[in-house]
Design a protein around this motif. Structure first.
Motif, PDB file in Angstrom:
ATOM      1  N   CYS A  38       0.310  -1.574   0.058  1.00  0.00           N
ATOM      2  CA  CYS A  38      -0.076   0.473   0.342  1.00  0.00           C
ATOM      3  C   CYS A  38       0.379   1.329  -0.033  1.00  0.00           C
ATOM      4  CB  CYS A  38      -1.105   0.078   1.066  1.00  0.00           C
ATOM      5  SG  CYS A  38      -1.777  -0.936   1.003  1.00  0.00           S
ATOM      6  N   LYS A  61      -5.406   7.974   4.014  1.00  0.00           N
ATOM      7  CA  LYS A  61      -5.951   7.323   3.061  1.00  0.00           C
ATOM      8  C   LYS A  61      -4.841   6.601   2.457  1.00  0.00           C
ATOM      9  CE  LYS A  61      -6.494   8.312  -2.010  1.00  0.00           C
ATOM     10  NZ  LYS A  61      -8.040   9.204  -2.250  1.00  0.00           N
ATOM     11  N   VAL A  63      -3.683   3.141  -0.619  1.00  0.00           N
ATOM     12  CA  VAL A  63      -3.672   2.808  -2.068  1.00  0.00           C
ATOM     13  C   VAL A  63      -3.156   2.048  -2.250  1.00  0.00           C
ATOM     14  CG1 VAL A  63      -3.534   3.906  -4.160  1.00  0.00           C
ATOM     15  CG2 VAL A  63      -4.117   5.392  -2.558  1.00  0.00           C
ATOM     16  N   ASP A  67      -3.515  -0.780  -7.287  1.00  0.00           N
ATOM     17  CA  ASP A  67      -3.826   0.088  -8.565  1.00  0.00           C
ATOM     18  C   ASP A  67      -3.538   0.373  -9.178  1.00  0.00           C
ATOM     19  OD1 ASP A  67      -6.376  -1.442  -7.778  1.00  0.00           O
ATOM     20  OD2 ASP A  67      -7.187   0.578  -5.949  1.00  0.00           O
ATOM     21  N   MET A  92      -3.463   5.268 -12.298  1.00  0.00           N
ATOM     22  CA  MET A  92      -4.085   4.248 -11.828  1.00  0.00           C
ATOM     23  C   MET A  92      -4.881   3.328 -12.704  1.00  0.00           C
ATOM     24  SD  MET A  92      -2.953   5.509  -8.489  1.00  0.00           S
ATOM     25  CE  MET A  92      -4.098   4.685  -8.012  1.00  0.00           C
ATOM     26  N   ASP A  97      -9.249   7.711 -11.294  1.00  0.00           N
ATOM     27  CA  ASP A  97      -8.707   8.711 -10.094  1.00  0.00           C
ATOM     28  C   ASP A  97      -6.950   8.961 -10.692  1.00  0.00           C
ATOM     29  OD1 ASP A  97     -11.107   7.286  -8.721  1.00  0.00           O
ATOM     30  OD2 ASP A  97      -9.778   5.803  -9.111  1.00  0.00           O
ATOM     31  N   LEU A  99      -3.875  10.854  -8.474  1.00  0.00           N
ATOM     32  CA  LEU A  99      -2.836  10.972  -7.742  1.00  0.00           C
ATOM     33  C   LEU A  99      -2.010  11.690  -7.912  1.00  0.00           C
ATOM     34  CD1 LEU A  99      -2.962   7.737  -5.387  1.00  0.00           C
ATOM     35  CD2 LEU A  99      -4.468   9.497  -4.966  1.00  0.00           C
TER      36      LEU A  99
END
Length: 137
Positions: A38, A61, A63, A67, A92, A97, A99
């Motif tokens: 993650c 958060k 992620v 992903d 992503m 999405d 980031l």
């Protein structure tokens, strides 16, 4: 003063910078960490809890690395306001999405270690320049 981060024992690398936690909000101070599976984003603007001399920060958060398709380490050009910064652009699986995490060039060593750990987790990484001049935004 002592700093405490949620799940810090799992962190492989961490880099300070700026992140937009919610849509239409300003970017704020943040720390970005990578684990085996993650990304963790911590809000570094203010501790979640203060207990005596210990400042505790929770993960704001998460992620999954599954992903993420690729990470672009972007050198920012043609923008005086961001001349001391670079950014990590996380491409992503779901193209909607996006980031983006900005980091200071003075923290380039931390960013390089972070990117090396991402690559070690099987995430493709690439360097490129991005023109962020006002007329291009």
């Amino acid at each position: 003063m002592k700093i405490s981060l949620d799940e810090y024992d799992k962190v492989r690398a961490i880099v300070p910078g700026l992140f937009q936690f919610n849509e239409n909000e300003m970017f704020s101070q943040a720390a970005l960490a990578v684990t085996d599976d993650c990304l963790y984003f911590y809000d570094d603007n203010a501790p979640t809890q203060i207990m005596g001399e210990v400042y505790h920060y929770i993960i704001k958060k998460r992620v999954s690395l599954d992903d993420i398709v690729m990470v672009l380490n972007e050198k920012i050009t043609n923008n005086r306001q961001l001349k001391n910064m670079a950014r990590l652009n996380f491409v992503m699986e779901d193209e909607e999405d996006e980031l983006i995490f900005y980091y200071y060039l003075s923290d380039k060593g931390d960013a390089d270690r972070f990117i090396k750990e991402l690559a070690g987790c099987g995430i493709k990484t690439k360097k490129r320049s991005v023109d962020l001049s006002a007329d291009k935004l």
